[in-house]
Design an enzyme around this catalytic site. Structure first.
Site: not given
Ligand code: ACO
Length: 389
Positions: A268, A319
């Protein structure tokens, strides 16, 4: 000046706009250092197990959590807007069956502006009505498309149940179990907003030109589709299916990393610690994955998590376990990102309203890497060997 020279006034490029502060907002805050996420000041950990997605959508649009009466009114208003125009459904029916659901969603949402009686009204009241309508219509489009693809008759939303329950109902028919309803509700809640992520930024850029709400949301959907953003969840399930055996995880991941490939659902830009949403989705996934096939996927996923952390020091993002949760809820993988969009629409619209309210055109600059003062050659004097750029 001629040729490729460096100019003194050249700006510094922040690749991927990393670290650039491009907007002020109080909608959500991603605390990457501590691995925390706040919606309007509320820690995601305090609301993930207790609130519903409808409460969060209300919070993002209105700034405060609703009372019971406000929530019921908001739920009723939203669910009453879930129907999509017959013309839009017809359009979905004639789209090639091979087209990706995110592409169909993008085109259908774009087309909704033709049928929205508020389309050309850009007053704050009309924009708010359009926001609620889009929050309501996107899940319906997604569920309708699922059934169109399966040649099953589409199911109209049930005005008496929640958004999460309606999504499962319109996908599968029948009343979903309490456990599945709660899992879907939490999945929607956790994906509702996330600072200035790529799709929200795209929505704000479009809104900053005073383009309408449908245009801004269409930009956002196109941006969410990419595998480096919301499209990663679909790739996660493809990877789990390809591995299919927990004993083969190590070799598979090692080989991916050795080839410099990215493991989908990991990493991320902002979080330096675990994505706080991943923790809740891991728990939800573990609880849901009880049948042997689902269990296998959960165990493979958990093993991947340990190996990627050990070898690369990278944590799963939202996700990763959203894939195993959605699989357990009977959603096919090509629809995973459309479910993400069905939730993030509440964040997108909150940000679009925020942008309209305090707007300045978003227009960054670029660092020019070309040349200056090239000798102009008229077209009839150019030869094939001549550069024609
Ligand atoms: N697998 C393996 N290595 C990775 C991964 C990954 N998933 N993510 C980052 N890295 C490595 C990169 O190779 C790079 O290593 P290097 O410095 O040795 O070259 C380093 O970590 C930094 O990566 P960047 O690409 O610079 O990080 P950036 O902030 O630009 O990218 C992103 C963030 C796109 C999310 C990235 O982590 C990624 O590609 N992840 C996989 C796709 C994914 O899961 N996307 C969903 C994100 S969550 C969301 O949008 C909803």
């Amino acid at each position: 000046m001629s040729g490729k020279e460096t100019r003194e006034d050249e700006p510094q490029v922040m690749r991927g706009l990393e670290g650039v502060v491009a907007a002020e907002t109080d909608i959500s805050y991603v605390d990457g250092v501590n691995g925390e996420l706040y919606y309007k000041g509320y820690s995601i950990h305090d609301i993930a197990d207790t609130c519903t997605y409808m409460e969060v959508a209300y919070l993002l649009l209105n700034g405060d959590l609703p009372t019971t009466r406000q929530l019921e009114e908001f739920r009723r208003q939203t669910v009453s807007e879930m129907r999509v125009p017959a013309q839009a459904i017809k359009m979905m029916e004639i789209m090639p069956p091979s087209s990706h659901p995110m592409d169909v969603l993008r085109t259908t949402v774009s087309s909704l502006s033709y049928f929205d009686h508020d389309a050309t009204d850009t007053s704050p009241q009309a924009n708010r009505r359009k926001a609620i309508r889009l929050i309501a219509q996107i899940p319906t489009i997604v569920a309708h498309l699922y059934r169109i693809r399966r040649r099953e008759s589409i199911l109209s939303p049930d005005p008496h149940i929640s958004m999460a329950a309606n999504i499962l109902y319109m996908f599968h028919g029948g009343v979903p179990s309490e456990e599945h309803m709660r899992a879907m509700d939490q999945l929607l809640l956790l994906q509702a907003d996330h600072g200035l992520n790529a799709s929200t930024f795209a929505a704000r850029v479009t809104a900053s030109t005073h383009a309408d709400m449908h245009a801004a949301v269409t930009s956002a959907i196109g941006t969410l589709k990419g595998p480096l953003h919301g499209g990663a969840n679909e790739r996660v399930m493809k990877m789990l299916k390809e591995i299919n055996n927990v004993d083969e995880v190590e070799e598979y991941i090692e080989s991916m990393l050795a080839q410099g490939q990215r493991v989908m659902g990991f990493g991320h830009r902002i979080y330096k610690k675990e994505d706080p949403r991943a923790r809740h989705l891991r728990e939800s996934s573990e609880a849901l994955c009880r049948t042997s096939k689902d269990r296998n996927f959960f165990e493979i996923a958990h093993r991947i998590e340990n190996i990627v952390l050990q070898k690369k020091g990278i944590y799963p993002n939202v996700d990763f376990y959203s894939a195993t949760v959605q699989h357990a809820l009977g959603i096919p993988e090509e629809f995973y990102t459309t479910i993400f969009a069905s939730s993030r629409i509440s964040g997108w619209t909150a940000h679009i309203l925020d942008q309209y309210q305090n707007n300045r055109l978003i227009r960054p600059t670029s660092k020019y890497t070309g040349t200056f003062n090239r000798k102009f050659i008229p077209i009839n004097a150019r030869t094939d060997s001549e550069e024609t750029r």
